[in-house]
Design an enzyme around this catalytic site. Structure first.
Site, mmCIF file in Angstrom:
data_model
loop_
_atom_site.group_PDB
_atom_site.id
_atom_site.type_symbol
_atom_site.label_atom_id
_atom_site.label_comp_id
_atom_site.label_asym_id
_atom_site.label_seq_id
_atom_site.Cartn_x
_atom_site.Cartn_y
_atom_site.Cartn_z
ATOM 1 N N ASP A 255 -32.539 -6.897 22.511
ATOM 2 C CA ASP A 255 -33.855 -7.426 22.858
ATOM 3 C C ASP A 255 -34.008 -7.385 24.375
ATOM 4 O OD1 ASP A 255 -36.115 -9.069 23.346
ATOM 5 O OD2 ASP A 255 -35.722 -10.231 21.531
ATOM 6 N N VAL A 256 -35.104 -6.795 24.841
ATOM 7 C CA VAL A 256 -35.306 -6.677 26.293
ATOM 8 C C VAL A 256 -35.493 -8.028 26.965
ATOM 9 C CG1 VAL A 256 -36.220 -4.323 26.228
ATOM 10 C CG2 VAL A 256 -37.797 -6.281 26.020
ATOM 11 N N THR B 168 -49.601 5.993 15.154
ATOM 12 C CA THR B 168 -48.186 5.911 14.836
ATOM 13 C C THR B 168 -48.045 5.175 13.501
ATOM 14 O OG1 THR B 168 -47.907 3.824 16.052
ATOM 15 C CG2 THR B 168 -47.507 5.870 17.275
ATOM 16 N N ASP C 42 -34.797 -0.215 11.620
ATOM 17 C CA ASP C 42 -35.564 0.955 12.045
ATOM 18 C C ASP C 42 -34.776 1.772 13.068
ATOM 19 O OD1 ASP C 42 -37.656 0.233 10.406
ATOM 20 O OD2 ASP C 42 -38.821 -0.725 12.009
ATOM 21 N N TYR D 99 -52.112 -9.072 26.942
ATOM 22 C CA TYR D 99 -51.740 -7.660 27.032
ATOM 23 C C TYR D 99 -52.323 -7.035 28.295
ATOM 24 C CZ TYR D 99 -50.776 -2.887 25.432
ATOM 25 O OH TYR D 99 -50.311 -1.596 25.323
#
Length: 260
Positions: A71-72, A203, A50, A168
């Site tokens: 990757d963070v 999105t 992507d 979250y």
């Protein structure tokens, strides 16, 4: 351009920005906003396919971007992305710490798998720590910078009224308060640190179903979901000189959810 004009105040022309989670969704929209307004944008995302497609689309549109898969949650990869930004463009002016995930199963806390909890916090909070630390290490010596931490309206109110998302909610609440902490730590360093707190946006692939979309729209006082492009103006405000006297703030874009 008149330096006191609105166009100049909101301009990011000539700036270098890093956007994490930039391959799709709101990350892509924010990266586009910066690049469309003259910034050189480093796109960072773990979804290499992507990411390449997004970079190709933006390059074809005449925008200046550099795609770096990573990757963070991997500190070294984040630090390398910042180093590449500096090597390629000479500095780092803007960092948008956007990469994030939600609870994978929507379970209440007593039913939640521990590895789901750990993974959500690892991406949303530890990943943001890696991103902020690497960006600040570049910004402090140059005496300027803008950090935009992407939190959520669920960093201010609980999502359980609509669906349970304990990890979250915990991680995004932490992002909001970490943003306040960093704002004070770097207030005299020429660096502004603010949080962008989106509500329900449409999105690619989100919402997951028409039923979810209807529930989210009904929950929102404006009775609709936002389109991805509607985040661009808010991001440009926090990334540009328009917000030079704004730090530690949370800009909530939620169609009125948290007003109630």
């Amino acid at each position: 351009m008149n330096p006191g004009s609105a166009a100049a105040i909101f301009s990011v022309a000539g700036k270098t920005a890093l956007v994490t989670g930039a391959a799709a969704g709101l990350g892509r929209a924010m990266a586009e906003a910066l690049a469309e307004n003259g910034a050189r944008v480093v796109l960072f995302d773990r979804e290499a396919g992507d990411l390449a497609a997004t970079a190709a689309d933006m390059t074809e549109a005449g925008l200046q971007v550099l795609a770096i898969p990573g990757d963070v949650t991997d500190r070294a990869q984040v630090e390398d992305a910042v180093a590449q930004a500096i090597a390629r463009f000479g500095g780092l002016d803007i960092c948008v710490a956007n990469a994030g995930i939600s609870d994978p199963d929507g379970a209440r806390l007593h039913e939640m798998q521990e590895d789901h909890w750990r993974r959500t916090l690892e991406v949303n909070l530890t990943g943001l720590f890696h991103t902020n630390r690497a960006a600040l290490s570049a910004m402090v010596p140059q005496g300027r910078g803008k950090i935009v931490n992407v939190a959520s309206m669920w960093g201010h109110v609980a999502p359980a009224g609509l669906f349970p998302r304990p990890a979250y909610a915990a991680s995004k609440g932490a992002v909001v308060n970490l943003t306040r902490e960093l704002a004070l730590e770097y207030a005299t360093s020429g660096i502004q640190v603010n949080a962008l707190c989106p509500g329900f946006f449409r999105t690619k692939g989100r919402p997951r179903s028409d039923a979810d979309a209807r529930r989210m729209a009904e929950y929102t006082p404006m009775k609709r979901l936002a389109e991805a492009a509607e985040i661009k103006g808010s991001l440009l405000y926090l990334a540009s000189s328009a917000s030079d006297f704004v730090t530690g703030a949370s800009l909530i874009i939620d169609g009125g959810v948290t007003a109630g």
